[in-house]
Each structure stands twice: as structure tokens, then as C-alpha cells.
Write an enzyme that holds these catalytic residues in place. Structure first.
Site, PDB file in Angstrom:
ATOM      1  CG  HIS A 143      -1.937   1.484   1.304  1.00 60.88           C
ATOM      2  ND1 HIS A 143      -2.889   1.533   0.619  1.00 60.88           N
ATOM      3  CD2 HIS A 143      -1.731   2.577   2.204  1.00 60.88           C
ATOM      4  CE1 HIS A 143      -3.744   2.366   1.271  1.00 60.88           C
ATOM      5  NE2 HIS A 143      -2.524   3.362   1.859  1.00 60.88           N
ATOM      6  CD  GLU A 144       1.991   3.173   3.928  1.00 58.81           C
ATOM      7  OE1 GLU A 144       1.441   3.953   3.282  1.00 58.81           O
ATOM      8  OE2 GLU A 144       0.870   3.379   4.420  1.00 58.81           O
TER       9      GLU A 144
END
EC number: 3.4.24.-
Length: 290
Positions: A143-144
Site C-alpha cells: 500500500h505504501e
């Protein structure tokens, strides 16, 4: 105390730099400071300038504010897994390997920051590493990395710059109209009082317009979260991302602040979804499930 001092010193430095830039622009462009054009330039310099300087300093601020320990050389199996996982995901996402770090916090969270896609930082909390399974943590990292690959830091900085500019501009325009309406004469006492009233009115209007404008910024932020979730599902797998979100829903409210919050895996709850940087977790899960 350390965060407060960093905040004060950083803001003072930003104000000094922007003040110099503003004076140079007025001189070079020959703009009258008291004109509408001069006001717009003033607001744009401080609106965009503050946002971009914050972006340029974001990695430095994050490391010092949260005590992020960048992993230069993995010292144990967990750090080795962390670095190798981010390296693989960055390669698949088509970006340069970000710096990878750990910060000491019991909460389950992570964030990405940096001025460019190829000059970024991905940091995870110690609480996330010790509380999540490897599959769940892999999804959070994805996600990051997706935030970085999507250029979300720059996108939201531009949006914030536009919002800041118009909040400052319209606050001063409206305050000027109000001040002129209520001024009855031009004697020295009235002028002094009117100037003070104008500044107070500007302050109040900036607060009001800022709250309204934050709805726009938060809407964009929530859309970027959906996109980062989708990117994470491609990098790590949809089931892993759903499992990570379900685990986060059972955790404590995150404590990240400011821009770090915007690019964290999980956001703070709010009385209204309009002011949330992240969509409710159940909506994020539903979006992943299609």
C-alpha cells in the site's frame, strides 16, 4: 517537545525563505504589492511555497519527528525480510528502492513520504511488525509503495497549494470588503482600529474557509487511498490486503499527524466522513471485493 521545536523552527525558516522569494518576485515582475495581482502573488507564494517546502523536507521531518531508524544494513531476519519485500515491490511498481525504516510505536501503522517517486521513505511501526502476520505486513508495505508509485505526495501537495492560495486570497478579499463597509471615517484612531479588525477578520475567515477547503483535500486523499489499496492488491494480493485492513479495524486509533497521516495505512476517525483522510475500512474492503 522535540516535535514542537521542529515545527516552530521549520515554520520560521519557511516564512523567511518565502518572504525573500516574495520580495524578489515583486521586484522582478514589477507588481504593485497593494493590487489584486500583488495579493494573488502573495497568496500563491505562501500557499504553494509552504506546501512544497514541507514536501521537500518531509523525509527529514519524518525521521526526526518519529525517530525513524533507517535500515542501512539489516541486523536480523525481520529487517532483512522488510527490506527485501520493499525492494521486490518497488521493482514491480517501477520505482527506485525507497529508504526503509522502523519507528518505535505500539500502534499498527506505516507511512510513505518523500518529494519524488525515486527519493522516498517507507516507514513501519514496531507495533505493526510484531502484531501483524507476514502476509498482512506485506500488504501494508505494498500500500505504501503504491502511494509512492502513484506520486500521491506531489499530487496532494499541488492540491493543498491551490487550496491554500485561494483560502488566503478570498479571506483577504472578503475581509477588505467587510472592513471598508464598516469604516466610517479615515482618522488615525479609526485607521488603527480598522487595521486590527481587518487582521482579526482575515484570521477568522482563513479558519472558516480552511475548514471548508479541507473537505476538498480530504476527498482527494480518500480517492488516493482507494487507489493505493488497489495497487497493493496487485503487488501483494487482494486477500492479503483485505486481511490487513481487517486487522487494522481491530487496532487502536493511529497517532500519525499531518502529511504522515495522509499517507499512512490507516487514518483517524472523525465525526463526519467529509473530514477523514482515509475512507472507513469497511468501504475499503468492499471496494477491494468489487
Amino acid at each position: 517537545m522535540k516535535r514542537i521545536m521542529l515545527f516552530l523552527v521549520t515554520n520560521l525558516a519557511v516564512m523567511l525563505v518565502l518572504g525573500v522569494v516574495l520580495n524578489i518576485l515583486f521586484s522582478v515582475l514589477g507588481i504593485n504589492k497593494s493590487s489584486i495581482s500583488g495579493l494573488l502573488v502573495f497568496c500563491a507564494v505562501f500557499g504553494f511555497g509552504g506546501s512544497f517546502i514541507s514536501l521537500l523536507m518531509s523525509k527529514w521531518m519524518a525521521k526526526r519527528s518519529y525517530g525513524v531508524q533507517v535500515i542501512e544494513q539489516p541486523r536480523n531476519e525481520t529487517e532483512h525480510w522488510l527490506v527485501s519485500t520493499v525492494a521486490r515491490q518497488a521493482r514491480e511498481a517501477g520505482i527506485k528502492m525507497p529508504e526503509v525504516g522502523i519507528y518505535d510505536s505500539p500502534e499498527m501503522n506505516a507511512f510513505a513520504t518523500g518529494a519524488r517517486r525515486d527519493d522516498s521513505l517507507v516507514a513501519v511501526s514496531s507495533g505493526l511488525l510484531y502484531s501483524m502476520s507476514r502476509d498482512e505486513a506485506e500488504a501494508v508495505l505494498a500500500h505504501e509503495v503504491s502511494h509512492v508509485a502513484n506520486g500521491d505526495m506531489v499530487t496532494l501537495t499541488l492540491i493543498q497549494g491551490v487550496v491554500n492560495t485561494f483560502v488566503m486570497f478570498f479571506a483577504r478579499i472578503v475581509a477588505g470588503v467587510i472592513s471598508n463597509f464598516f469604516s466610517s471615517n479615515n482618522d488615525e484612531e479609526s485607521s488603527s482600529t480598522g487595521g486590527f479588525a481587518y487582521m482579526i477578520t482575515v484570521f477568522v475567515l482563513e479558519m472558516l474557509f480552511g475548514v471548508l477547503a479541507s473537505i476538498i483535500v480530504m476527498w482527494f486523499s480518500r480517492q488516493r487511498e482507494f487507489r493505493a489499496d488497489a495497487g497493493a492488491a496487485k503487488l501483494a494480493g487482494r486477500d492479503k490486503m483485505i486481511a490487513a485492513l481487517q486487522r487494522l479495524s481491530r487496532g487502536a486509533e493511529p497517532q500519525l499527524e499531518g502529511s504522515m497521516m495522509a499517507f499512512g495505512i490507516n487514518g483517524k476517525r472523525s465525526m463526519s466522513e467529509l473530514f477523514m483522510s482515509h475512507p472507513p475500512i469497511e468501504q475499503r474492503i468492499a471496494a477491494l471485493r468489487g
